[in-house]
Design an enzyme around this catalytic site. Structure first.
Site, PDB file in Angstrom:
ATOM      1  N   GLY A  15       0.577  -0.955   0.192  1.00 22.93           N
ATOM      2  CA  GLY A  15       0.038  -0.057   0.244  1.00 22.93           C
ATOM      3  C   GLY A  15       0.929   0.926   0.004  1.00 22.93           C
ATOM      4  O   GLY A  15       1.529   1.518   0.465  1.00 22.93           O
ATOM      5  N   ARG A  76       1.178  -5.005  -5.431  1.00 16.42           N
ATOM      6  CA  ARG A  76       0.816  -6.497  -4.445  1.00 16.42           C
ATOM      7  C   ARG A  76       1.247  -7.658  -5.079  1.00 16.42           C
ATOM      8  O   ARG A  76       0.282  -7.989  -5.647  1.00 16.42           O
ATOM      9  CB  ARG A  76      -0.333  -6.043  -3.523  1.00 16.42           C
ATOM     10  CG  ARG A  76      -0.755  -5.079  -2.446  1.00 16.42           C
ATOM     11  CD  ARG A  76      -1.693  -5.857  -1.442  1.00 16.42           C
ATOM     12  NE  ARG A  76      -2.061  -4.607  -0.483  1.00 16.42           N
ATOM     13  CZ  ARG A  76      -1.253  -3.205   0.261  1.00 16.42           C
ATOM     14  NH1 ARG A  76      -0.830  -3.922   0.899  1.00 16.42           N
ATOM     15  NH2 ARG A  76      -2.772  -2.496   0.712  1.00 16.42           N
ATOM     16  N   GLY A 106       6.207  -2.816   3.832  1.00 16.74           N
ATOM     17  CA  GLY A 106       5.543  -2.989   4.835  1.00 16.74           C
ATOM     18  C   GLY A 106       6.003  -4.143   5.279  1.00 16.74           C
ATOM     19  O   GLY A 106       6.552  -5.030   4.338  1.00 16.74           O
ATOM     20  N   ASP A 107       4.843  -4.921   5.999  1.00 17.98           N
ATOM     21  CA  ASP A 107       5.175  -5.847   6.055  1.00 17.98           C
ATOM     22  C   ASP A 107       5.426  -7.565   5.015  1.00 17.98           C
ATOM     23  O   ASP A 107       6.419  -8.086   4.690  1.00 17.98           O
ATOM     24  CB  ASP A 107       4.345  -6.774   7.647  1.00 17.98           C
ATOM     25  CG  ASP A 107       5.020  -8.272   8.411  1.00 17.98           C
ATOM     26  OD1 ASP A 107       6.261  -7.923   8.871  1.00 17.98           O
ATOM     27  OD2 ASP A 107       3.844  -9.165   7.833  1.00 17.98           O
ATOM     28  N   THR A 130       4.508   2.898   5.436  1.00 17.43           N
ATOM     29  CA  THR A 130       2.957   2.279   5.428  1.00 17.43           C
ATOM     30  C   THR A 130       2.214   3.338   6.620  1.00 17.43           C
ATOM     31  O   THR A 130       2.882   3.107   7.840  1.00 17.43           O
ATOM     32  CB  THR A 130       2.754   0.950   5.848  1.00 17.43           C
ATOM     33  OG1 THR A 130       1.602   0.376   6.234  1.00 17.43           O
ATOM     34  CG2 THR A 130       3.602   0.397   7.664  1.00 17.43           C
ATOM     35  N   ILE A 131       0.969   3.360   6.253  1.00 24.53           N
ATOM     36  CA  ILE A 131       0.332   4.169   6.789  1.00 24.53           C
ATOM     37  C   ILE A 131       0.000   3.709   8.235  1.00 24.53           C
ATOM     38  O   ILE A 131      -0.544   4.318   9.544  1.00 24.53           O
ATOM     39  CB  ILE A 131      -1.060   5.012   6.398  1.00 24.53           C
ATOM     40  CG1 ILE A 131      -2.531   3.620   6.002  1.00 24.53           C
ATOM     41  CG2 ILE A 131      -1.041   6.158   5.444  1.00 24.53           C
ATOM     42  CD1 ILE A 131      -3.569   4.061   6.074  1.00 24.53           C
ATOM     43  N   ASP A 132       0.624   2.484   8.412  1.00 27.53           N
ATOM     44  CA  ASP A 132      -0.721   1.825   9.089  1.00 27.53           C
ATOM     45  C   ASP A 132       0.296   1.191  10.603  1.00 27.53           C
ATOM     46  O   ASP A 132      -0.270   1.354  11.669  1.00 27.53           O
ATOM     47  CB  ASP A 132      -0.509   0.163   9.431  1.00 27.53           C
ATOM     48  CG  ASP A 132      -1.886  -0.384   8.352  1.00 27.53           C
ATOM     49  OD1 ASP A 132      -2.921   0.976   7.557  1.00 27.53           O
ATOM     50  OD2 ASP A 132      -2.470  -0.991   7.579  1.00 27.53           O
ATOM     51  N   ASP A 134       2.679   0.076  11.619  1.00 21.74           N
ATOM     52  CA  ASP A 134       2.175  -1.688  12.473  1.00 21.74           C
ATOM     53  C   ASP A 134       3.287  -2.579  11.831  1.00 21.74           C
ATOM     54  O   ASP A 134       3.170  -3.419  12.601  1.00 21.74           O
ATOM     55  CB  ASP A 134       1.612  -2.191  11.606  1.00 21.74           C
ATOM     56  CG  ASP A 134       1.210  -2.523  10.548  1.00 21.74           C
ATOM     57  OD1 ASP A 134       2.181  -1.405   9.585  1.00 21.74           O
ATOM     58  OD2 ASP A 134       1.113  -3.360   9.933  1.00 21.74           O
ATOM     59  N   MET A 174      -8.649   3.169   8.916  1.00 22.70           N
ATOM     60  CA  MET A 174      -8.230   2.124   7.933  1.00 22.70           C
ATOM     61  C   MET A 174      -6.890   1.343   9.021  1.00 22.70           C
ATOM     62  O   MET A 174      -6.688   2.243  10.135  1.00 22.70           O
ATOM     63  CB  MET A 174      -6.854   2.533   6.911  1.00 22.70           C
ATOM     64  CG  MET A 174      -8.113   3.087   5.689  1.00 22.70           C
ATOM     65  SD  MET A 174      -6.675   3.117   3.859  1.00 22.70           S
ATOM     66  CE  MET A 174      -7.472   2.181   3.020  1.00 22.70           C
ATOM     67  N   GLY A 175      -6.772   0.470   8.897  1.00 20.36           N
ATOM     68  CA  GLY A 175      -5.796  -0.222   9.996  1.00 20.36           C
ATOM     69  C   GLY A 175      -6.532  -1.315   9.556  1.00 20.36           C
ATOM     70  O   GLY A 175      -7.616  -2.191  10.696  1.00 20.36           O
ATOM     71  N   ARG A 176      -5.328  -2.953   9.162  1.00 15.19           N
ATOM     72  CA  ARG A 176      -6.859  -4.336   8.579  1.00 15.19           C
ATOM     73  C   ARG A 176      -5.618  -4.829  10.161  1.00 15.19           C
ATOM     74  O   ARG A 176      -7.093  -5.721  10.654  1.00 15.19           O
ATOM     75  CB  ARG A 176      -6.075  -4.839   7.738  1.00 15.19           C
ATOM     76  CG  ARG A 176      -7.163  -4.916   6.860  1.00 15.19           C
ATOM     77  CD  ARG A 176      -5.997  -5.737   5.737  1.00 15.19           C
ATOM     78  NE  ARG A 176      -5.128  -5.204   4.673  1.00 15.19           N
ATOM     79  CZ  ARG A 176      -4.794  -5.114   4.306  1.00 15.19           C
ATOM     80  NH1 ARG A 176      -5.757  -6.033   3.033  1.00 15.19           N
ATOM     81  NH2 ARG A 176      -3.519  -5.176   3.394  1.00 15.19           N
ATOM     82  N   ALA A 191     -13.068  11.152  20.801  1.00 11.09           N
ATOM     83  CA  ALA A 191     -14.009  10.291  20.655  1.00 11.09           C
ATOM     84  C   ALA A 191     -14.463  10.068  22.271  1.00 11.09           C
ATOM     85  O   ALA A 191     -13.366   9.598  23.115  1.00 11.09           O
ATOM     86  CB  ALA A 191     -13.633   9.722  19.858  1.00 11.09           C
ATOM     87  N   GLN A 259      -7.652   8.878   3.699  1.00 10.85           N
ATOM     88  CA  GLN A 259      -6.154   8.293   4.406  1.00 10.85           C
ATOM     89  C   GLN A 259      -4.925   8.141   3.669  1.00 10.85           C
ATOM     90  O   GLN A 259      -3.649   8.295   4.153  1.00 10.85           O
ATOM     91  CB  GLN A 259      -6.002   7.203   4.946  1.00 10.85           C
ATOM     92  CG  GLN A 259      -7.430   7.385   6.145  1.00 10.85           C
ATOM     93  CD  GLN A 259      -7.943   6.260   6.930  1.00 10.85           C
ATOM     94  OE1 GLN A 259      -8.059   6.292   7.651  1.00 10.85           O
ATOM     95  NE2 GLN A 259      -9.157   5.408   6.178  1.00 10.85           N
TER      96      GLN A 259
HETATM   97  O1  F6P Z   1      -1.743  -1.453   5.030  1.00 10.14           O
HETATM   98  C1  F6P Z   1      -2.065   0.070   4.533  1.00 10.14           C
HETATM   99  C2  F6P Z   1      -3.704  -0.721   4.176  1.00 10.14           C
HETATM  100  O2  F6P Z   1      -3.688   0.761   3.538  1.00 10.14           O
HETATM  101  C3  F6P Z   1      -4.266  -0.603   5.261  1.00 10.14           C
HETATM  102  O3  F6P Z   1      -4.307   0.409   6.015  1.00 10.14           O
HETATM  103  C4  F6P Z   1      -5.654  -1.804   4.351  1.00 10.14           C
HETATM  104  O4  F6P Z   1      -6.462  -2.397   5.104  1.00 10.14           O
HETATM  105  C5  F6P Z   1      -4.858  -1.722   3.580  1.00 10.14           C
HETATM  106  O5  F6P Z   1      -3.820  -1.378   2.910  1.00 10.14           O
HETATM  107  C6  F6P Z   1      -5.876  -1.549   2.207  1.00 10.14           C
HETATM  108  O6  F6P Z   1      -5.364  -2.149   1.085  1.00 10.14           O
HETATM  109  P1  F6P Z   1      -5.936  -1.283  -0.342  1.00 10.14           P
HETATM  110  O7  F6P Z   1      -5.466  -0.254  -0.651  1.00 10.14           O
HETATM  111  O8  F6P Z   1      -4.644  -3.228  -1.107  1.00 10.14           O
HETATM  112  O9  F6P Z   1      -6.830  -1.853  -0.470  1.00 10.14           O
END
Ligand code: F6P
Length: 327
Positions: A15, A76, A106-107, A130-132, A134, A174-176, A191, A259
């Site tokens: 991503g 990917r 990322g990972d 990565t925005i996450d 993580d 976001m944040g899987r 919040a 985001q």
């Molecule tokens: O890993 C970054 C991220 O933006 C996650 O927060 C999100 O779940 C995922 O990528 C979405 O991926 P894609 O753009 O391939 O749907």
């Protein structure tokens, strides 16, 4: 710096994240500063497999430090997961004389590079983008600060309308697998609750909190939900609350890919610039099979083994703050 590196390949993968361009710029200019040739591999591992490789110069990366996305594009790649795909990629590197790699991602990106490094021994360094946020071994990843600021800006706007109409909003960020954007945008956006994959808030606990807020004359509330919530996303939670009570006027906003874009913050630009230089200097000093990280404001190198599939835990202090302030 004595080494056998002369042609470095750089690519972005997974991503995209704001600040990746600033990292590419730093890698390119640091390579040239140290008299090395630098090549851009387009679309991550896909371009390595198809041979889409371009020579870069100091001017190729002019006017990009402020731009979101990645000039090298990203993907990917499924084919790189196969031994045949990686063999094609290696042949293309050899054909272009590329003797070392810098990956920004990322990972998933790191896992691919780790495998490739084990098989073909090409000196490799990763930069966490990565925005996450993580990734283990670094306090921050490139893009996380910008994405969180984007989320906070959106939350502020939603707050205006929520307050005008006395509404309860579920806002999904976001944040899987990671609650970093969620927890910090929830704290910064005021919040009432935050639901993240790392913490086990039950639906009943959430509902009680909202009910109590109603009883204490709270007119509007915002709940931030990370995409990877274990008790349901924003839509599902909104539906469940509505089924249990007709007290709330509920709306849902999913922030989604907005985001991932936008001009990087100063923080991400500086972080990316430092990491880009540290990656090149690391390669030239013989660092290999490592990821650059930032720890207590210092650049560090972590072995692939110590970061891949290791979780970057949410700090207990953030969770504590979010709880105290939600009453
Ligand atoms: O890993 C970054 C991220 O933006 C996650 O927060 C999100 O779940 C995922 O990528 C979405 O991926 P894609 O753009 O391939 O749907």
């Amino acid at each position: 710096m004595e080494n056998n590196i002369s042609k470095i390949g750089v690519f972005t993968s997974g991503g995209d994240a704001p600040g990746m361009n600033a990292a590419i710029r730093a890698v390119v200019r640091a390579s040239i500063y140290y008299n090395k040739e630098i090549y851009g591999i387009m679309q991550g591992y896909e371009g390595m497999i198809s041979g889409e490789i371009v020579k870069l110069g100091a001017r190729s990366v002019g006017n990009i430090i402020q731009r979101g996305g990645t000039i090298l594009k990203s993907a990917r790649s499924q084919e790189f997961r196969t031994p045949e795909g990686r063999a094609k990629a290696y042949q293309n590197l050899k054909k272009n004389g590329i003797d070392s790699l810098i990956a920004i991602g990322g990972d998933g990106t790191f896992t691919g590079l780790h495998k490739f490094f084990e098989e073909y021994k090409v000196p490799s360094i990763c930069i966490p983008g990565t925005i996450d946020n993580d990734i283990a071994g670094t306090d921050y990843t490139i893009g996380y600060d910008t994405a969180t600021n984007t989320a906070v800006e959106a939350i502020d706007k939603i707050r205006d309308t929520a307050l005008s109409h006395n509404r309860l909003f579920f806002i999904e960020v976001m944040g899987r697998h990671s609650g970093y954007i969620a927890i910090n945008s929830a704290i910064a956006g005021g919040a009432i609750a935050v639901i993240i994959p790392e913490e086990t808030t039950s639906f009943d606990q959430l509902f009680n909190l909202l009910e109590q807020a109603g009883n204490t004359n709270r007119k509007s509330s915002l709940v931030v939900v990370a995409e990877g919530s274990k008790i349901g996303g924003a839509n599902e939670l909104a539906k469940k609350v509505a089924e249990r009570s007709n007290y709330f006027d509920i709306k849902v906003t999913i922030l989604g890919h907005l985001q991932r874009g936008g001009s990087p913050t100063y923080f991400d630009r500086v972080l990316a610039s430092r990491m880009g230089i540290a990656a090149v200097e690391g390669l030239l000093k013989g660092e290999n099979g490592v990821m650059v990280g930032i720890r207590n404001n210092e650049m560090v190198y972590n072995s692939f083994d110590s970061i891949i599939h290791h979780h970057h835990a949410i700090d207990a202090e953030s969770l504590r703050i979010a709880k105290i302030l939600s009453i």
